[in-house]
Write a protein that holds these residues in place. Structure first.
Motif, mmCIF file in Angstrom:
data_model
loop_
_atom_site.group_PDB
_atom_site.id
_atom_site.type_symbol
_atom_site.label_atom_id
_atom_site.label_comp_id
_atom_site.label_asym_id
_atom_site.label_seq_id
_atom_site.Cartn_x
_atom_site.Cartn_y
_atom_site.Cartn_z
ATOM 1 N N GLY A 3 0.903 -1.210 -0.470
ATOM 2 C CA GLY A 3 0.242 0.167 0.027
ATOM 3 C C GLY A 3 0.870 1.141 -0.133
ATOM 4 O O GLY A 3 0.062 2.063 -0.417
ATOM 5 N N ARG A 4 1.139 1.353 0.460
ATOM 6 C CA ARG A 4 2.698 2.102 0.459
ATOM 7 C C ARG A 4 3.749 2.851 -0.895
ATOM 8 O O ARG A 4 3.759 3.563 -0.754
ATOM 9 C CB ARG A 4 3.270 2.761 1.438
ATOM 10 C CG ARG A 4 3.583 2.309 3.256
ATOM 11 C CD ARG A 4 4.408 3.051 4.952
ATOM 12 N NE ARG A 4 5.295 4.360 3.588
ATOM 13 C CZ ARG A 4 6.883 4.117 4.275
ATOM 14 N NH1 ARG A 4 6.643 3.232 5.474
ATOM 15 N NH2 ARG A 4 7.507 5.062 4.089
ATOM 16 N N GLY A 16 0.828 4.289 -2.903
ATOM 17 C CA GLY A 16 0.354 5.163 -2.392
ATOM 18 C C GLY A 16 1.717 6.488 -2.222
ATOM 19 O O GLY A 16 1.708 7.165 -2.295
ATOM 20 N N GLU A 62 -3.798 10.558 3.367
ATOM 21 C CA GLU A 62 -4.936 9.746 3.191
ATOM 22 C C GLU A 62 -5.612 9.728 2.325
ATOM 23 O O GLU A 62 -6.184 9.203 2.215
ATOM 24 C CB GLU A 62 -6.134 10.398 4.598
ATOM 25 C CG GLU A 62 -7.208 9.873 4.997
ATOM 26 C CD GLU A 62 -6.231 8.440 5.838
ATOM 27 O OE1 GLU A 62 -7.408 7.765 5.499
ATOM 28 O OE2 GLU A 62 -5.751 8.711 6.629
ATOM 29 N N LYS A 100 -3.529 6.934 0.382
ATOM 30 C CA LYS A 100 -4.108 5.375 1.011
ATOM 31 C C LYS A 100 -5.140 5.145 0.605
ATOM 32 O O LYS A 100 -5.690 3.961 0.170
ATOM 33 C CB LYS A 100 -4.163 5.448 2.852
ATOM 34 C CG LYS A 100 -4.918 3.840 3.312
ATOM 35 C CD LYS A 100 -5.155 4.260 4.592
ATOM 36 C CE LYS A 100 -5.520 2.760 4.843
ATOM 37 N NZ LYS A 100 -6.279 2.212 6.602
ATOM 38 N N HIS A 101 -6.872 6.155 0.635
ATOM 39 C CA HIS A 101 -7.414 5.821 -0.348
ATOM 40 C C HIS A 101 -7.500 5.136 -1.742
ATOM 41 O O HIS A 101 -7.589 4.400 -1.911
ATOM 42 C CB HIS A 101 -8.885 7.054 -0.057
ATOM 43 C CG HIS A 101 -9.902 7.123 -0.343
ATOM 44 N ND1 HIS A 101 -10.944 5.946 0.618
ATOM 45 C CD2 HIS A 101 -10.780 6.890 -1.511
ATOM 46 C CE1 HIS A 101 -12.213 5.721 -0.494
ATOM 47 N NE2 HIS A 101 -12.165 6.366 -1.504
ATOM 48 N N TYR A 134 -3.555 -4.079 1.620
ATOM 49 C CA TYR A 134 -3.115 -2.514 2.076
ATOM 50 C C TYR A 134 -1.646 -2.680 2.506
ATOM 51 O O TYR A 134 -0.325 -2.132 2.564
ATOM 52 C CB TYR A 134 -3.446 -1.597 1.941
ATOM 53 C CG TYR A 134 -3.315 -0.702 2.287
ATOM 54 C CD1 TYR A 134 -2.639 0.223 1.115
ATOM 55 C CD2 TYR A 134 -2.777 0.504 3.568
ATOM 56 C CE1 TYR A 134 -2.688 1.730 1.024
ATOM 57 C CE2 TYR A 134 -2.177 1.680 3.517
ATOM 58 C CZ TYR A 134 -1.875 2.668 2.020
ATOM 59 O OH TYR A 134 -1.052 3.142 2.402
ATOM 60 N N TYR A 135 -2.235 -3.517 3.574
ATOM 61 C CA TYR A 135 -0.843 -3.410 5.244
ATOM 62 C C TYR A 135 0.251 -4.837 4.728
ATOM 63 O O TYR A 135 0.922 -5.048 5.768
ATOM 64 C CB TYR A 135 -1.753 -3.562 6.262
ATOM 65 C CG TYR A 135 -2.143 -2.485 7.313
ATOM 66 C CD1 TYR A 135 -1.921 -0.800 7.154
ATOM 67 C CD2 TYR A 135 -3.858 -2.474 6.166
ATOM 68 C CE1 TYR A 135 -2.375 0.303 7.213
ATOM 69 C CE2 TYR A 135 -4.407 -1.479 6.493
ATOM 70 C CZ TYR A 135 -3.585 0.116 7.424
ATOM 71 O OH TYR A 135 -4.146 1.041 7.243
#
Ligand code: SF4
Length: 325
Positions: free
Chosen positions: A116-117, A120, A132, A135-136, A154-155
């Protein structure tokens, strides 16, 4: 309307053994919304050409000796030469305007960052999104490329995904910033055939939805037959045939292309018997090319081929070949 025009790209590697003539004058264009397949055996220069465009080669030993790579923006009104960009301009284009899907997602992804990061990061860098919002959007992208349970995934770290799922993450990163071009560098090579088919379908769907121009690098002529609009065949650092896909399969002209197609297995008894092979090995790229590079393997070679280099010429509309015949 071309979105990319590559002209006479020459890249060499200066090694202890000598100068490797990796690309010897590669020219082609890419139109908006089309899929261009680039095929050829290992060492033919497919990936080196793409990495030269985005300055991804280690320099030294690599050096781009000459050429232009014009990338058109705003409907063709503006253009930049990818080979002469400043560092800041290159950051804007790479990842923002041109996405890259690497062959081996496991080594391309950062093993100590959640997926996810990693998605992002690109959104914050190129689109200026807040943490934020990024992330969305990253979760949306994971859903869009078919990752189930995207909120939780995502994590996760890359090692917690299967090979096919990792490649989906790579695709999410490549399309994250709404690029105009995506370069897919053998994106299915490391996957088993059923997952390969899913990834091919996914990229094709995204290409249609997002009107992407795609450069698809592969050694698998079967894959490009199913998805490409045009095909460029590379051999020893040269494009040897460029054609619309149907034309290439129905009417191959260059002896190397004929050899590649002759080596393809068929289904349903259409190609019974022994598969053909191309005898010999590719030329030593340390030697400066002075004649047709295919001469030692070509069944049609004659005197002129041993003394001169053929030019790439248009022999029918949109059909180019580099052969005296
Ligand atoms: Fe073969 Fe000559 Fe054509 Fe080269 S130029 S592919 S050696 S026929």
């Amino acid at each position: 309307m071309p979105i990319l025009e590559v002209k006479n790209l020459v890249t060499r590697f200066y090694t202890i053994e000598g100068v490797v003539h990796a690309l010897n004058g590669v020219s082609f264009d890419l139109e908006e919304g089309e899929i261009l397949g680039i095929v050829g055996e290992s060492g033919s220069g497919k990936s080196v050409a793409m990495m030269s465009l985005l300055n991804l080669l280690p320099m030294p030993p690599a050096r781009i000796e000459r050429g232009k790579a014009l990338f058109y923006e705003n409907g063709g009104q503006d253009s930049v030469d990818l080979l002469t960009l400043t560092k800041a301009e290159r950051r804007r284009v790479r990842g923002g305007k041109i996405g890259y899907i690497f062959q081996d997602a496991l080594s391309a992804l950062n093993p100590v960052m959640t997926v996810g990061r990693q998605i992002g990061e690109s959104l914050m860098e190129h689109l200026g999104l807040s943490g934020e919002d990024a992330k969305h959007r990253a979760v949306e992208l994971l859903e869009h490329v078919g990752i189930p349970g995207a909120e939780k995934r995502y994590y996760n770290y890359p090692h917690q995904f299967s090979g096919g799922m990792r490649q989906r993450v790579m695709i999410a990163i490549a399309i994250a910033c709404d690029p105009k071009i995506v370069i897919a560098d053998e994106p299915t090579t490391a996957l088993d055939v059923t997952v390969q088919a899913q990834i091919v379908e996914l990229i094709k769907r995204l290409q249609e939805e997002l009107r992407l121009a795609v450069i698809w690098i592969t050694h698998d002529l079967g894959v490009v037959a199913g998805i490409a609009d045009r095909v460029l065949v590379m051999y020893a650092g040269y494009p040897v045939e460029i054609s619309l896909v149907d034309d290439l399969y129905n009417n191959p002209v260059h002896p190397y292309t004929k050899g590649l197609l002759g080596a393809l297995p068929g289904i349903g008894g259409k190609r019974a018997g022994r598969l053909e092979s191309i005898e010999g090995a590719p030329p030593d790229l340390l030697a400066k090319p002075k004649h047709c590079q295919f001469v030692w393997r070509c069944p049609y070679a004659f005197d002129r081929c041993r003394n001169e280099m053929p030019e790439l010429v248009e022999i029918a509309p949109k059909h180019y070949t580099k052969c005296f015949l």
